[in-house]
Design an enzyme around this catalytic site. Sequence first.
Site, short mmCIF file in Angstrom:
data_model
loop_
_atom_site.label_atom_id
_atom_site.label_comp_id
_atom_site.label_asym_id
_atom_site.label_seq_id
_atom_site.Cartn_x
_atom_site.Cartn_y
_atom_site.Cartn_z
N LYS A 107 0.86 -1.20 0.00
CA LYS A 107 0.00 0.00 0.00
C LYS A 107 0.88 1.23 0.00
O LYS A 107 2.01 1.19 0.51
CB LYS A 107 -0.88 0.02 1.26
N GLY A 219 -20.49 6.55 2.81
CA GLY A 219 -19.59 6.99 1.75
C GLY A 219 -20.31 6.99 0.42
O GLY A 219 -21.29 6.26 0.21
N GLY A 221 -18.18 7.35 -2.61
CA GLY A 221 -17.09 7.32 -3.60
C GLY A 221 -17.33 6.20 -4.59
O GLY A 221 -18.46 5.69 -4.73
N ASN A 222 -16.27 5.80 -5.26
CA ASN A 222 -16.39 4.81 -6.33
C ASN A 222 -16.97 3.48 -5.84
O ASN A 222 -17.86 2.91 -6.48
CB ASN A 222 -15.00 4.61 -6.95
N1 GLU Z 1 -7.20 -0.04 -3.50
C1 GLU Z 1 -7.95 -1.22 -3.73
C2 GLU Z 1 -7.98 -2.09 -2.51
O1 GLU Z 1 -7.82 -1.65 -1.41
C3 GLU Z 1 -7.48 -1.95 -4.97
C4 GLU Z 1 -6.06 -2.42 -4.93
C5 GLU Z 1 -5.56 -2.89 -6.27
O2 GLU Z 1 -6.31 -2.93 -7.22
O3 GLU Z 1 -4.38 -3.23 -6.31
O4 GLU Z 1 -8.26 -3.25 -2.59
#
Ligand code: GLU
Length: 428
Positions: A107, A219, A221-222
């Site tokens: 992350k 929320g 969002g997307n």
């Molecule tokens: N940010 C998204 C998650 O928390 C997607 C991560 C990704 O596609 O690598 O799962």
Amino acid sequence: MVKNSYNPFETAQKQFDRAADMLELDQATRDLLRNPIREFHFSIPIRMDDSQMKVFRGFRVQHNDARGPAKGGLRFHPQETIDTVRALSMWMTWKTAVADIPLGGGKGGVICDPHNLSQIEQERLCRGWVRQVFKNIGPSVDVPAPDVMTNPQHMLWMLDEYETLRGEKLPGFITGKPVGMGGSLGRKEATGYGVIITVREALKELNISPSDTLASVQGFGNVSQYAIELYEQLGGKVVCVSSWNQEDQTSYSFRKKEGVDLKELRSVTNPFGGIDKQKVQELGYEVLPGEAWLEQEVDILIPAALENQITGDNAEKMSKRVKIIAEGANGPTTPDADKVINKRNIFIVPDFLANAGGVTCSYFEQVQSNMNYFWERDDVLSRLDVKMTAAFIAVSDFARSNKLNMRDAAYVISVNRVAQACKDRGWV
Ligand code: GLU
């Protein structure tokens, strides 16, 4: 929205310890998996539009890559902390494991508020982030993606910077790219749709028809928007949605008992998922305090905002009608709230299972990017359904046969897969 005293990494470690105890893991495996394998902390100097220099703090954390390259999003958030990124990277490891895709967990984050940055400043920040960390990430090392307040355009700027530095085209470096520029059809819907695929399966298990249910969502969002879209297609009705209000620096819940209208709500929402309080009121929605989404008389709660939202302090406020909680966000529920949820026998679809649709589709995007051959939307979404349904059924079968709740079952499956990969490689 994020309460400062709360440390998500402590939650993530507590959850891991519980799974490690259930699996009776040896000390070396615990030591390896309790902390990220690698982390990068750096400063990103940016020239702002007023020609002044400003320095932002950025991070990339690789929790584990035994099952494949680290994978996970990059967040832009004013309250970002290294411990939040650590927790999120650990949750990504369990997410890719439970979805059974050949990737690890990572992350990234930048402490910034994109509401206050021009497009050009955002572009410089994306390029600056890549410049600081490009030697340590890449298609076969660690693959970023969008997350809170980052989007496909950000991913494309990052790809462009990475390819420029490397001197070659490497579209598998990053996922969540715009369609037509290496992105996958279905990727923007994938996380929200995935959440609802797990809700659909949970409802089947509880013998409830989706059209007999009401939901409330935190929320807009997307993740939330596409979760609402698919849930409504299945026949469910969303009666309350909450969102962050940048002007007032607080959140509000917006209720319409006859059911919210997704199209209408989208028409009064900014690109960060903030619903305009004034305009939505004019559309006939009741404006309620931020936490009201949790207190609605509904069957399904979908926290799809940030971590630390259902806590020991507010969990008792959930209506007795709630039967399912599907965690669209990462880490929305604290261990104290879990006690209330378990006592009430609420069916929890834990975050790293419920929201695994995003990374699953990212994996499809990588495959397509690397083959330079792109699939039809229906093809992507039906593969997503197959993967999410299989992951859900594996966890729910395991939960039933071992008399565990869904969170514990998902943890045991994932941690076991990752621990086994580490052992097989001779790491522990
Ligand atoms: N940010 C998204 C998650 O928390 C997607 C991560 C990704 O596609 O690598 O799962």
